[in-house]
Write an enzyme that holds these catalytic residues in place. Structure first.
Site, PDB file in Angstrom:
ATOM      1  N   LYS A 194      43.124  42.638  29.600  1.00 46.92           N
ATOM      2  CA  LYS A 194      42.502  41.332  29.420  1.00 46.92           C
ATOM      3  C   LYS A 194      42.650  40.939  27.955  1.00 46.92           C
ATOM      4  CE  LYS A 194      38.139  38.918  30.214  1.00 46.92           C
ATOM      5  NZ  LYS A 194      36.748  39.090  30.684  1.00 46.92           N
ATOM      6  N   LYS A 247      45.153  39.480  32.763  1.00 48.13           N
ATOM      7  CA  LYS A 247      44.431  38.221  32.581  1.00 48.13           C
ATOM      8  C   LYS A 247      44.585  37.772  31.142  1.00 48.13           C
ATOM      9  CE  LYS A 247      39.860  36.154  33.018  1.00 48.13           C
ATOM     10  NZ  LYS A 247      38.440  36.292  33.298  1.00 48.13           N
TER      11      LYS A 247
HETATM   12 ZN   LIG Z   1      32.422  39.453  29.709  1.00 49.95          ZN
END
Ligand SMILES: [Zn+2]
Length: 322
Positions: A194, A247
């Site tokens: 992420k 992501k």
């Molecule tokens: Zn978070």
């Protein structure tokens, strides 16, 4: 002309193109994110995400019935509590907003796969993904709270938990706690890669989780790093992640591809709020054909290597695919 190669031969008709199409998109591959808020009959559109709403539990149930009818196999739930505090206690409250939503959805649409996002940022008054010590998010105390949150979601009946916090060691800790409490059957999808991305902007409107100071760069990944992205993913698989994720998606297709080449577990991509907002915004102005850009984007994410796509477009895409 006497040409040796004429690749256009196989592009002449739609049926010829169908026969040689390499990448397919199906509702089976889509996961629809939902934002749960307290109250009843609440359906409040997120300003920066047309067509996406904050929903009370009763509205979440209605939405999930629609999602299931469209052939989408799963949803992922985010919660926005009434009250926030320094330790995000709403996240691991057995009567919290996500826990209530899980119970209601599982009662109404039992076959729908209900995934819960496991993080503290929607629940902390400072908007960070963990406990603050000395001006930064403290890793290990945060992991303890994430474990409590995941267990609470599991007790509510979640079908899968998805930690999104980017703390070190959280996959192993959550896996261990699930296994030790009778939830050894419950899969864990890790937001393994992420990035600290500006593409999350609209989500923070939706989840009301803008950090009140600083940013998330001491725990989320530097967008410039591809090798580290692969390493993060391998660590999470080693710790017991059943599915891994990249992501955001669109600016990170090379990362998806690199990870796909290295791992055999199912790989998800999160087509994030900013990617959604850009397409919706341009389409509303008539600058692009929204449906075509959406399908091209989702296909590209699949082509890069994603098995699953978490996307706010899930319902729109499923309708077009029907
Ligand atoms: Zn978070």
């Amino acid at each position: 002309m006497n040409l040796k190669h004429r690749p256009r031969r196989m592009r002449r008709t739609e049926n010829l193109r169908r026969m040689t199409r390499e990448t397919h998109l199906s509702p089976d591959q889509l996961i629809y994110p939902l934002f749960a808020v307290p109250g009843e009959g609440v359906k409040k559109e997120v300003v920066s995400m047309p067509g996406v709403f904050q929903l009370s539990v009763d509205e979440i149930v209605k939405e999930c019935e629609q999602v299931a009818a469209l052939g989408i196999p799963g949803v992922i739930l985010f919660g926005i509590p009434d009250e926030k505090d320094a330790h995000g206690s709403g996240a691991y409250d057995d009567n919290g907003i996500v826990q209530q939503s899980v119970r209601a959805v599982k009662a109404a649409v039992p076959d729908l796969v209900v995934i819960t996002d496991v993080c503290l940022c929607e629940y902390t008054d400072h908007g960070h993904c963990g406990v603050i010590e000395d001006g930064d998010v403290a890793n290990d105390p945060t992991v303890e709270l994430l474990v409590r949150e995941a267990l609470s979601h599991a007790r509510a009946g979640a079908d899968m938990v998805a930690p999104s916090d980017m703390m070190d060691g959280r996959v192993a800790a959550i896996r261990g706690a699930l296994d030790g409490n009778g939830f050894e059957h419950l899969p864990l999808m890790s937001y393994s890669t992420k990035f600290a991305s500006a593409y999350y902007g609209p989500f923070r409107d939706a989840a009301e989780s803008v950090p009140q100071f600083g940013d998330r760069r001491s725990y989320q990944m530097d967008p410039a790093n591809a090798r580290e992205a692969v390493r993060e993913t391998l660590i999470d698989i080693e710790e017991g992640a059943d599915l891994v994720m990249v992501k955001p998606a669109l600016a990170y297709l090379d990362i998806l591809h690199a990870i796909r080449e290295r791992v055999d577990v199912p790989l998800a991509a999160y087509n994030v709020s900013g990617e959604y907002a850009m397409i919706k915004g341009a389409a509303e102005r008539g600058w692009v054909d929204g449906d075509r850009v959406m399908m091209e984007t989702l296909t590209a994410i699949r082509r890069a290597g994603a098995d699953l796509i978490l996307t706010y477009f899930a319902k729109d895409a499923a309708r077009l695919l029907a």
